[in-house]
Design an enzyme around this catalytic site. Structure first.
Site, mmCIF file in Angstrom:
data_model
loop_
_atom_site.group_PDB
_atom_site.id
_atom_site.type_symbol
_atom_site.label_atom_id
_atom_site.label_comp_id
_atom_site.label_asym_id
_atom_site.label_seq_id
_atom_site.Cartn_x
_atom_site.Cartn_y
_atom_site.Cartn_z
ATOM 1 N N ARG A 45 -8.070 -0.985 12.087
ATOM 2 C CA ARG A 45 -8.772 -1.231 13.345
ATOM 3 C C ARG A 45 -7.889 -2.098 14.228
ATOM 4 O O ARG A 45 -7.511 -3.203 13.828
ATOM 5 C CB ARG A 45 -10.104 -1.930 13.065
ATOM 6 C CG ARG A 45 -10.823 -2.372 14.323
ATOM 7 C CD ARG A 45 -12.203 -2.968 14.037
ATOM 8 N NE ARG A 45 -12.801 -3.392 15.292
ATOM 9 C CZ ARG A 45 -13.163 -4.657 15.564
ATOM 10 N NH1 ARG A 45 -13.034 -5.618 14.667
ATOM 11 N NH2 ARG A 45 -13.680 -4.960 16.737
ATOM 12 N N HIS B 181 -11.638 -5.708 23.333
ATOM 13 C CA HIS B 181 -11.702 -6.890 22.473
ATOM 14 C C HIS B 181 -11.331 -8.106 23.343
ATOM 15 O O HIS B 181 -10.323 -8.769 23.134
ATOM 16 C CB HIS B 181 -10.764 -6.727 21.271
ATOM 17 C CG HIS B 181 -11.078 -7.623 20.104
ATOM 18 N ND1 HIS B 181 -11.273 -7.156 18.824
ATOM 19 C CD2 HIS B 181 -11.206 -8.961 20.011
ATOM 20 C CE1 HIS B 181 -11.501 -8.179 17.998
ATOM 21 N NE2 HIS B 181 -11.463 -9.284 18.701
ATOM 22 N N GLU C 285 -17.928 -7.542 19.510
ATOM 23 C CA GLU C 285 -18.736 -8.763 19.572
ATOM 24 C C GLU C 285 -19.177 -9.159 20.980
ATOM 25 O O GLU C 285 -18.786 -10.222 21.492
ATOM 26 C CB GLU C 285 -17.966 -9.932 18.949
ATOM 27 C CG GLU C 285 -17.615 -9.725 17.488
ATOM 28 C CD GLU C 285 -17.039 -10.992 16.842
ATOM 29 O OE1 GLU C 285 -16.789 -11.975 17.548
ATOM 30 O OE2 GLU C 285 -16.843 -10.979 15.614
ATOM 31 N N ASN D 40 -19.337 -7.528 12.018
ATOM 32 C CA ASN D 40 -18.377 -8.581 11.672
ATOM 33 C C ASN D 40 -19.152 -9.728 11.056
ATOM 34 O O ASN D 40 -20.104 -10.236 11.663
ATOM 35 C CB ASN D 40 -17.660 -9.106 12.929
ATOM 36 C CG ASN D 40 -16.720 -8.076 13.534
ATOM 37 O OD1 ASN D 40 -16.516 -6.999 12.966
ATOM 38 N ND2 ASN D 40 -16.153 -8.400 14.684
ATOM 39 N N TYR E 272 -18.859 -13.552 9.205
ATOM 40 C CA TYR E 272 -18.082 -14.727 8.790
ATOM 41 C C TYR E 272 -18.920 -15.748 8.020
ATOM 42 O O TYR E 272 -18.477 -16.243 6.992
ATOM 43 C CB TYR E 272 -17.389 -15.373 10.003
ATOM 44 C CG TYR E 272 -16.239 -14.496 10.475
ATOM 45 C CD1 TYR E 272 -15.008 -14.553 9.845
ATOM 46 C CD2 TYR E 272 -16.417 -13.553 11.482
ATOM 47 C CE1 TYR E 272 -13.965 -13.714 10.226
ATOM 48 C CE2 TYR E 272 -15.384 -12.710 11.863
ATOM 49 C CZ TYR E 272 -14.156 -12.796 11.229
ATOM 50 O OH TYR E 272 -13.135 -11.954 11.582
ATOM 51 N N GLU F 239 -14.987 -6.585 10.379
ATOM 52 C CA GLU F 239 -14.207 -7.811 10.188
ATOM 53 C C GLU F 239 -14.881 -8.661 9.123
ATOM 54 O O GLU F 239 -16.093 -8.842 9.137
ATOM 55 C CB GLU F 239 -14.145 -8.684 11.457
ATOM 56 C CG GLU F 239 -13.292 -8.150 12.561
ATOM 57 C CD GLU F 239 -13.275 -9.070 13.793
ATOM 58 O OE1 GLU F 239 -13.479 -10.295 13.651
ATOM 59 O OE2 GLU F 239 -13.060 -8.536 14.889
HETATM 60 C C1 FCB Z 1 -14.026 -12.765 15.536
HETATM 61 C C2 FCB Z 1 -13.130 -12.040 16.514
HETATM 62 C C3 FCB Z 1 -11.716 -11.879 16.042
HETATM 63 C C4 FCB Z 1 -11.210 -13.103 15.315
HETATM 64 C C5 FCB Z 1 -12.190 -13.563 14.265
HETATM 65 C C6 FCB Z 1 -11.745 -14.765 13.475
HETATM 66 O O1 FCB Z 1 -15.103 -13.322 16.218
HETATM 67 O O2 FCB Z 1 -13.650 -10.760 16.781
HETATM 68 O O3 FCB Z 1 -10.926 -11.550 17.156
HETATM 69 O O4 FCB Z 1 -10.882 -14.092 16.215
HETATM 70 O O5 FCB Z 1 -13.418 -13.825 14.868
#
Ligand code: FCB
Length: 441
Positions: A69, A113, A158, A281, A283, A342
């Site tokens: 990607r 992006h 995002e 995505n 985290y 992600e």
């Molecule tokens: C996400 C973004 C990506 C990167 C990661 C750590 O929010 O999409 O570009 O910065 O965080």
């Protein structure tokens, strides 16, 4: 075929900011303003991927991924945002796509992006409704060139983070601090997504997705006020960007705005056109408490008791399982297959004297998150792929080059790439998939 891959974004890796006819983006402008990024870092050179892309494709081929990607720089293709098409910009992505295919890697481009052409920001950026048509037109231009070889497209990355950081809080480009006045930037991104879906399909794109940043929201306590605050945050971060797309309606936004006067008849039909996948995505989860004073209807209560990344983000692998099963519970049959677009972590990766980079914590992070994804699949969630953020250490937005997310270490002074231990681990993991030692996915 389950997609196993890596992810990057144009402004974070390409560099060559003023080369071959590329126009300026809001990130060029923002990063060059004093005090906006850590150490005044910019993406002028970044990983110099614009020149070193062959080496980077070779790194992925060596890794054994079957998907990549990346994002397309809108100002490289259309320097003024609309109008003139820069053939050299399109040529770059054309070559990249061919090289990926030759290496057996499926290209998964994202059209936006966060690097909006500066010329469009001067017309109001995502606060201006006209941008929706301009984005659809840009999508059509790119797809006319690549859709014959690219099966799966992602429209936006995002939109929540872009609205919240770029337009509400001013921490990212374009640096506007409109607080709840930023909501039209959410709607216009969603409408632009919907119009781009139409344009992509008309140009022959077979599969189209949107990538949302999603977070499980944990109330700080079972007190009514904390539960209400957590619900309000869930609306803003998750449901504002998933409900219109998957259900064709906005959640109750009365905690943020008295009226959705920027929404017009027919918009939600465009926004909710069926998708082939939802890009997710992930985290970390977010813990939310009732607000201390006036202003927003929530406050971040922080998460303790978990290890943290170099960014300070809590490491909660089970949050991925919770998120995925939660999406399925919330959207049911309206939820398309999911692609993890992600997932990854930043660490202070310093090469040892012998040149190796031992990022054991990243290996553990990835291993545990993949296990959590598989647990969600075992619980019935249809997940079709997992892409690690990121292939390379890169320009981490307002944090500059401080936060390293790569499977491959980049020495930004020399541009030397060094695969970290996590790269070698992921390669062995992917080999084991192929040889059927691990056949769950
Ligand atoms: C996400 C973004 C990506 C990167 C990661 C750590 O929010 O999409 O570009 O910065 O965080």
């Amino acid at each position: 075929m389950f997609l196993w891959g890596t992810a990057t974004a144009a402004y974070q890796i390409e560099g060559a900011a003023r080369e071959d006819g590329r126009g300026a983006s809001v990130w060029d402008t923002f990063a060059h303003e004093p005090g906006r990024t850590r150490n005044g870092h910019t993406g002028d050179v970044a990983c110099d991927h614009y020149h070193r892309w062959r080496e980077d494709v070779a790194l992925m081929a060596g890794l054994g991924v079957n998907a990549y990607r990346f994002s397309i720089s809108w100002p490289r293709v259309r320097p003024q945002g609309a109008g003139e098409v820069n053939a050299r910009g399109l040529d770059f992505y054309d070559r990249l796509v061919d090289a990926l295919l030759a290496a057996g890697i499926q290209p998964v481009p994202t059209l936006f992006h966060w690097d909006l052409p500066q010329a469009l920001e001067e017309r109001g950026g995502w606060m201006d409704r006209d941008i929706c048509e301009i984005f659809a037109d840009y999508a059509a231009v790119v797809a006319a060139r690549l859709a014959d070889r690219v099966p799966l497209w992602i429209t936006l990355n995002e939109p929540f983070v872009h609205m919240a950081y770029g337009y509400a809080m001013g921490l990212h480009a374009p640096g506007r601090a409109l607080m709840t006045g930023a909501l039209p930037a959410a709607h216009h991104q969603l409408l632009a997504h919907g119009r781009a879906v139409q344009a992509l399909r008309a140009a022959g794109a077979r599969q189209v997705a949107l990538t949302n940043n999603c977070t499980p929201v944990w109330p700080a306590s079972r007190e009514e006020a904390d539960l209400r605050a957590a619900d309000a945050y869930d609306v803003l971060h998750n449901r504002l960007f998933n409900d219109p797309v998957l259900l064709g309606r906005y959640p109750d936004l009365s905690a943020y705005t008295p009226a959705l006067d920027f929404v017009r008849d027919g918009d939600l039909d465009v926004i909710s056109a069926p998708l082939d996948a939802l890009g997710v995505n992930y985290y970390n989860p977010t813990r939310i408490a009732a607000p201390a004073g006036a202003g927003l209807p929530f406050q971040d209560a922080g998460i303790t008791g978990h290890p943290t990344t170099a960014f300070g983000w809590p490491v909660v692998p089970d949050g991925l399982r919770e998120l995925l099963t939660g999406l399925k519970a919330r959207y049911g049959a309206a939820l398309p297959p999911i692609l993890i677009t992600e997932n990854g972590c930043s660490q202070q990766d310093v090469p040892a004297a012998d040149g190796t980079v031992d990022d054991a914590a990243r290996v553990d992070f990835l291993d545990r998150h993949i296990a959590a994804m598989r647990q969600a699949m075992a619980e019935g969630v249809d997940v079709r792929g997992y892409l690690v953020w990121s292939l390379l250490d890169n320009f981490e937005w307002a944090e500059g080059y401080e936060q390293r997310f790569g499977l491959v270490h980049v020495d930004f002074a020399t541009q030397r790439r060094t695969p970290k231990r996590s790269y070698h681990w992921f390669r062995e993991f992917l080999r084991a998939q192929e040889t059927g030692q691990n056949t769950e996915t």
